[in-house]
Design a protein around this motif. Sequence first.
Motif, mmCIF file in Angstrom:
data_model
loop_
_atom_site.group_PDB
_atom_site.id
_atom_site.type_symbol
_atom_site.label_atom_id
_atom_site.label_comp_id
_atom_site.label_asym_id
_atom_site.label_seq_id
_atom_site.Cartn_x
_atom_site.Cartn_y
_atom_site.Cartn_z
ATOM 1 N N HIS A 257 -2.545 1.852 2.129
ATOM 2 C CA HIS A 257 -2.518 1.267 3.474
ATOM 3 C C HIS A 257 -1.872 2.252 4.437
ATOM 4 O O HIS A 257 -0.902 2.906 4.082
ATOM 5 C CB HIS A 257 -1.686 -0.022 3.519
ATOM 6 C CG HIS A 257 -1.905 -0.948 2.379
ATOM 7 N ND1 HIS A 257 -0.876 -1.465 1.630
ATOM 8 C CD2 HIS A 257 -3.054 -1.437 1.848
ATOM 9 C CE1 HIS A 257 -1.369 -2.239 0.686
ATOM 10 N NE2 HIS A 257 -2.688 -2.237 0.793
ATOM 11 N N HIS B 193 3.757 -4.998 2.129
ATOM 12 C CA HIS B 193 2.529 -4.336 2.579
ATOM 13 C C HIS B 193 1.940 -4.967 3.832
ATOM 14 O O HIS B 193 0.770 -4.792 4.148
ATOM 15 C CB HIS B 193 1.523 -4.269 1.422
ATOM 16 C CG HIS B 193 2.016 -3.398 0.307
ATOM 17 N ND1 HIS B 193 1.933 -2.030 0.336
ATOM 18 C CD2 HIS B 193 2.693 -3.730 -0.829
ATOM 19 C CE1 HIS B 193 2.507 -1.538 -0.757
ATOM 20 N NE2 HIS B 193 2.981 -2.547 -1.476
ATOM 21 N N CYS C 56 1.035 4.232 2.339
ATOM 22 C CA CYS C 56 1.818 3.764 1.196
ATOM 23 C C CYS C 56 1.092 4.104 -0.104
ATOM 24 O O CYS C 56 -0.010 4.632 -0.085
ATOM 25 C CB CYS C 56 2.077 2.264 1.290
ATOM 26 S SG CYS C 56 0.665 1.273 0.755
ATOM 27 N N CYS D 204 1.836 0.158 6.770
ATOM 28 C CA CYS D 204 2.412 -1.100 6.276
ATOM 29 C C CYS D 204 3.942 -0.953 6.221
ATOM 30 O O CYS D 204 4.479 0.147 6.387
ATOM 31 C CB CYS D 204 1.846 -1.483 4.908
ATOM 32 S SG CYS D 204 2.448 -0.471 3.555
HETATM 33 ZN ZN LIG Z 1 1.085 -0.814 1.740
#
Ligand SMILES: [Zn+2]
Length: 400
Positions: free
Chosen positions: A271, A257, A267, A274
């Motif tokens: 995020h 991440h 994701c 990442c």
């Molecule tokens: Zn992530």
Amino acid sequence: MWDALPDAARSIVKELIIHGPQSRTALAKTLHLSTGSLTRLTRPLVDAGLLVEGDVVHDPVNGRPTRPLDVAASEHRFLGIKLTADRIHTVITDLRAGVVAARDEPITDHSPDAVCHQARRLLDGLTDGTGGTGRAGGAGGAGGTGGTGGTQIVAAGVTIGGDARSSAPVGRERLIDAPFLGWRQVALEPLMEQALGRPCVVKNDVAALAHQHHWFGAGRGLRDFALVTIGAGIGYALIVHDHLVAAAEADLGMFAHLALSPGGPMCTEGHRGCASAYLSSDSIEISAGLGLRRAVTYEEVMRGAAAGDQVCLGVVREAARALGRLIAHITTISMVKTVILAGEGVELARVGKDDLDAALTANRRGVPGSAEVVIEADDFREWARGGAVVAIQSFVTGSD
Ligand SMILES: [Zn+2]
């Protein structure tokens, strides 16, 4: 026999396994031993059938005729196992981690006991029902093992994703968490040892793969390198001064991440941009599926990109650039000069190689070739082979 090996003998065996047959004088020089000590240490190993002498050659050091020493690699077999959420993968290797047999099947019952017994059945299948016990008793001695059925399976190694190290006090059984199998605090090593009837070590799968590359792959002879794995998950391991940098449970998920770009795809943890959002198999499939307006597999995306499909190519190029940035971060901060790319999704790096290289160079002050990227095969059996390697290492070095 293995338990009784003195440390100096273990370094001899390790050196021969990793670097191949060598004369006694060359070996003595490498290991800073006198030839007398070397002869004294190796004699019992030759008698026990662990080392063998090759045909007479002229010693590269002093020109005298000599018989190089080697390990009896094919006389010692190891079982490697990789567990995923739905499959069990097994390989049998020789002492140099060369695969001699492989088999995988769906996990039918996820309970630890059932998985261990399934591993035993696979072992029996791979060894023609003998379970790899070789001869009864298993005492030392070279014997006349010319056939295929009599070779003993010395030990087994199991690799799983996540924290396969330790969450128990020193001296207690090591307990394994494997959420993808629904396991919490399972004493897997003794369970496996009982089912398989031989010693067993359990390791994190990415760490095992790093060990494999260090002894038998692109990292052989390197004191420092990093390993990045691409596939369902994103994994990372770092070898510094010939040792794996230990990771705690909390460290393991962090790498996947790491933020690479503020405006990238999202994701599963929310995020944007990442490593996981760009590189995991799911992310690639979903990104390409958006453009294509239909569900696609990872392999289809790679094939489409290689064939010039604009959507697949767009997704692969974007991911490859993100991977280039990721490798630039790794090499710049850790100062390793070699990054090995492995895992079942590594085709991405091959198809997107130009973009990867361009992004790597751009993030390394424009200096081309300042870090070497080695792309490995995308063979899932490599994960199981990693298990065999940690079993080999634990037996050769006497530790895990
Ligand atoms: Zn992530």
